[in-house]
Design a protein around this motif. Structure first.
Motif, PDB file in Angstrom:
ATOM      1  N   GLU B  94       0.809  -1.228   0.000  1.00 39.59           N
ATOM      2  CA  GLU B  94       0.000   0.000   0.000  1.00 39.59           C
ATOM      3  C   GLU B  94       0.840   1.275   0.000  1.00 39.59           C
ATOM      4  OE1 GLU B  94      -3.933  -1.479   2.529  1.00 39.59           O
ATOM      5  OE2 GLU B  94      -2.330  -0.381   3.532  1.00 39.59           O
ATOM      6  N   PHE B  95       2.124   1.141   0.370  1.00 37.82           N
ATOM      7  CA  PHE B  95       2.956   2.307   0.664  1.00 37.82           C
ATOM      8  C   PHE B  95       2.908   3.381  -0.441  1.00 37.82           C
ATOM      9  CE2 PHE B  95       6.902   4.688   1.063  1.00 37.82           C
ATOM     10  CZ  PHE B  95       6.949   4.952   2.414  1.00 37.82           C
ATOM     11  N   ALA B  96       3.269   2.991  -1.666  1.00 37.72           N
ATOM     12  CA  ALA B  96       3.336   3.964  -2.765  1.00 37.72           C
ATOM     13  C   ALA B  96       1.941   4.473  -3.136  1.00 37.72           C
ATOM     14  CB  ALA B  96       3.996   3.327  -3.978  1.00 37.72           C
ATOM     15  N   LEU B  97       0.928   3.612  -2.960  1.00 38.58           N
ATOM     16  CA  LEU B  97      -0.445   4.002  -3.317  1.00 38.58           C
ATOM     17  C   LEU B  97      -0.974   5.054  -2.343  1.00 38.58           C
ATOM     18  CD1 LEU B  97      -1.749   0.380  -3.994  1.00 38.58           C
ATOM     19  CD2 LEU B  97      -0.900   2.031  -5.666  1.00 38.58           C
ATOM     20  N   ARG B  98      -0.651   4.872  -1.069  1.00 38.31           N
ATOM     21  CA  ARG B  98      -1.094   5.842  -0.057  1.00 38.31           C
ATOM     22  C   ARG B  98      -0.398   7.185  -0.263  1.00 38.31           C
ATOM     23  NH1 ARG B  98      -4.241   4.245   3.837  1.00 38.31           N
ATOM     24  NH2 ARG B  98      -4.582   2.025   4.202  1.00 38.31           N
TER      25      ARG B  98
END
Lengths: 277, 218
Positions: B94-98
């Motif tokens: 999720e890191f880059a999406l958040r």
């Protein structure tokens, strides 16, 4: 060497190794234990409680708890970014900053206190820091509790910076770099990746800063004075009680400081600093 | 498309001189060469982690030489993976999406899709501690692919894996190549990896970079 039985020879050598290393190490441990035992034997519980009941000592205890905590929080607040910058970036003049950070550690305590006093009272083109703070902000510093905090902070912060720098040095910067390829700014990589990993180091830095602030005496005496009920902390209580020949109370306050230090160390270790692992 | 035009990288006494090559969109290229030639340095220069002293790095025709790594939109899997120690497997995906402030639904759908392709659905709630080598590789790959980069850089991603896991990962990388069409540059020492995955092969030597036919790398 016992050629007939090399196994026994090695075992003897290992035993000798532990004996020598353990023997040398034990001298220091023994010294600390003996110091504490001597203090405990010198005083009695009734003397201890009598000293604690004195309003001056109670006020000093309160100010000590308050000032050490504020100084430790400020030290971590400043030490974390400075330790990070020193650890992660090579820039011109880094060695100068690195050396400057250590100055409060090597400076004689009285000189540090004197330097703080001069800084706040030295007129510069008709302007004086103490007057500006007192008249401009209504917040005088010298010979008041803020001077106690500042004197403690000046030394404690240096230890905090060192601790945080080692913490970040031990962390692989690669994770922060990958975070940047995923879209993080340098600030986001610091907040989201580096800082959570440094949590144990932060607790350690807080502990060391708090303990260092507790033991501070010289700069406080010069910069904040030793006014009872106003700028007296436990370290100055020991000095004041000694100066009026009250050795029993001085020892009782010393024991109180030992207990405080032990409680803080144990609590913070339980919180997960990993210092004991 | 990845294009390097006369790129020179300097790091202390090490110099990677005058590198030029082009990898077309959707191609899977491997970069080989003896150790210490600067393969990792080259990948870091492409994704912006290392300053390029001279020359240009172009991604899909745009000069990104002076761009920050965050703006280049390049997926990068370093050799040591550099997973985030405090985040769970799901949080890695999720890191880059958040960071891109996508809606909860989009994030959920993308992580579901990724975990399915990578076969890590059962690991999502796990912390990264205790993941096997192959599982950690999949997480690092998922993290790098999560934001649908058009370029993927892999630095010896399979070197630490055992034989059977390596073949599984070959299969997975082939699947990623087919499903995403991402332009890939993959650093490896393994001829079998190159044969199994590559469309093109580059060889980095002391005198520069050369393209070699896949039939000549064995």
């Amino acid at each position: 060497m016992d050629a007939k039985n090399p196994w026994r020879s090695r075992r003897t050598s290992d035993a000798l190794f532990f004996l020598v290393m353990g023997g040398i190490s034990a001298t220091f441990i023994l010294l600390i234990v003996l110091l504490l035992v001597a203090d405990v034997m010198f005083t009695s519980p009734s003397e201890f409680y009598r000293a604690l009941a004195k309003p001056e000592i109670r006020a000093a205890l309160q100010l000590t708890l308050f000032s050490c905590t504020v100084a430790a929080i400020l030290s971590v607040w400043v030490g974390t970014p400075l330790g990070y910058l020193l650890s992660r970036y090579s820039f011109r003049g880094r060695w100068v900053i690195d050396t400057l950070v250590d100055i409060p550690i090597v400076l004689p305590p009285l000189v540090l206190g004197l330097s703080l006093l001069i800084l706040f009272h030295q007129p510069i083109a008709g302007w004086q820091l103490e007057s500006a703070l007192r008249d401009g902000l209504g917040f005088p510093v010298t010979y008041r509790w803020p001077a106690v905090v500042l004197a403690q902070f000046s030394v404690a912060c240096a230890f905090s910076v060192r601790t945080m720098r080692v913490t970040f040095d031990q962390m692989n910067p690669r994770a922060e770099e990958v975070a940047r390829t995923l879209g993080c700014t340098r600030g986001q990589a610091f907040w989201r990746i580096a800082l959570p990993q440094a949590s144990r180091g932060i607790v350690t830095a807080f502990t060391i800063a708090w303990a260092r602030a507790l033991g501070e005496f010289g700069p406080i005496m010069v910069f904040a004075g030793t006014t009872r009920m106003r700028t007296e902390v436990l370290s100055t209580s020991v000095f004041l009680e000694l100066s009026i020949g009250n050795l029993d109370a001085a020892v009782a306050v010393s024991l109180l400081m030992v207990m405080l230090a032990v409680v803080v160390l144990v609590v913070l270790r339980v919180l997960g600093t990993g210092l004991n692992s | 498309m990845i294009e390097l035009k006369g790129v020179t990288v300097k790091s202390g006494s090490f110099v990677l001189p005058n590198i030029s090559f082009q990898i077309l969109s959707g191609e899977y290229a491997v970069l080989m060469g003896t150790s210490g030639r600067g393969k990792t340095t080259l990948l870091e220069s492409i994704c912006g982690l290392r300053r390029v002293a001279e020359g240009q790095v172009l991604i899909h025709g745009r000069d990104v030489t002076r761009w920050s790594p965050a703006d280049r939109e390049i997926g990068y899997v370093p050799q040591d993976l550099a997973l985030f120690p405090k985040l769970s497997v799901l949080e890695h995906l999720e890191f880059a999406l958040r960071l891109r402030k996508l809606s909860r639904e989009v994030v959920t759908e993308r992580t579901r899709e990724l975990s399915e392709v990578l076969g890590i659905g059962h690991l999502l709630s796990r912390s990264i501690a205790g993941l096997s080598g192959g599982e950690a590789q999949r997480v690092a790959l998922g993290r790098a692919l999560s934001f649908r980069p058009s370029v993927l850089l892999l630095d010896e991603p399979l070197s630490a894996l055992d034989e059977s896991t390596r073949y599984e990962m070959h299969e997975l990388l082939r699947r990623v190549k087919q499903t995403t069409g991402v332009t890939t540059l993959h650093v490896t020492h393994s001829v079998s990896e190159a044969e199994s995955l590559a469309d093109r092969c580059f060889w980095l030597a002391a005198d520069g970079i050369q393209e070699r036919p896949l039939s000549q790398i064995c």
